[in-house]
Design an enzyme around this catalytic site. Structure first.
Site, mmCIF file in Angstrom:
data_model
loop_
_atom_site.group_PDB
_atom_site.id
_atom_site.type_symbol
_atom_site.label_atom_id
_atom_site.label_comp_id
_atom_site.label_asym_id
_atom_site.label_seq_id
_atom_site.Cartn_x
_atom_site.Cartn_y
_atom_site.Cartn_z
ATOM 1 N N GLY A 48 90.193 7.457 41.088
ATOM 2 C CA GLY A 48 91.211 6.417 41.763
ATOM 3 C C GLY A 48 92.581 6.642 41.956
ATOM 4 O O GLY A 48 93.328 5.954 42.321
ATOM 5 N N HIS A 49 93.106 7.851 41.145
ATOM 6 C CA HIS A 49 94.459 7.951 41.161
ATOM 7 C C HIS A 49 94.880 9.282 41.604
ATOM 8 O O HIS A 49 95.084 10.287 40.872
ATOM 9 C CB HIS A 49 95.088 7.673 40.010
ATOM 10 N N PHE A 50 95.034 9.702 42.949
ATOM 11 C CA PHE A 50 94.666 8.886 44.035
ATOM 12 C C PHE A 50 93.623 9.486 44.966
ATOM 13 O O PHE A 50 93.815 10.769 44.608
ATOM 14 C CB PHE A 50 96.027 8.755 44.826
ATOM 15 N N ILE A 55 96.786 12.621 40.907
ATOM 16 C CA ILE A 55 98.008 12.718 39.964
ATOM 17 C C ILE A 55 97.676 11.796 38.642
ATOM 18 O O ILE A 55 97.253 10.975 38.529
ATOM 19 C CB ILE A 55 99.157 11.961 40.552
#
Length: 145
Positions: A48-50, A55
């Site tokens: 989820g990041h991203f 990252i």
């Protein structure tokens, strides 16, 4: 002193997926440490990041620095936990995120004890990728025996 992943796992109270130190390459117990986190695409936070642009979250880089700092003060010269000290982090100061950390990076974590008073300890921490500073912070911790 050096520590492999098995010694790190014995010394830290963390476990996967929150164990963020893979090994220790140098350590003078109670003074300074150099540790390594191999950042892989399989890290759960990259989902989820991203999406499409993974990252490593800055707060997790700081957590990796905190875990390395903990190892510096809880391990003896043989790389084994003394077992009589727990470390609780009290504050993070002057955190700066200079570059992004992405899958495939080798995050080198450096921490030095810069001040002690009573049962508190302040660490000067820096994280590097290929000798480039990516994150720096000061961490204040309380040690309980």
């Amino acid at each position: 002193m050096q520590m492999d992943h098995k010694q790190v796992m014995r010394a830290l109270p963390h476990s996967y997926p929150f164990l963020l130190v893979d090994k220790v390459t140098e350590c003078i117990p109670g003074e300074c440490i150099v540790a390594v986190k191999n950042v892989t695409f399989n890290e759960p936070f990259f989902v989820g990041h991203f999406p499409g642009n993974p990252i490593m979250p800055g707060v997790l880089i700081v957590e990796a620095l905190a875990q390395a700092s903990m190892l510096c003060v809880v391990c003896d010269a043989d790389g084994e936990s003394t077992g009589d000290t727990s470390v609780l982090f009290m504050s993070i100061d002057s955190a700066r995120f200079r570059k992004v950390v992405v899958p495939g990076d080798v995050l080198v974590l450096k921490s030095s004890v810069c001040h002690r008073r009573g049962n508190s300890c302040r660490f000067d921490c820096r994280a590097y990728v290929e000798d480039v500073l990516v994150t720096e912070a000061q961490i204040l911790a309380m040690m309980n025996k």
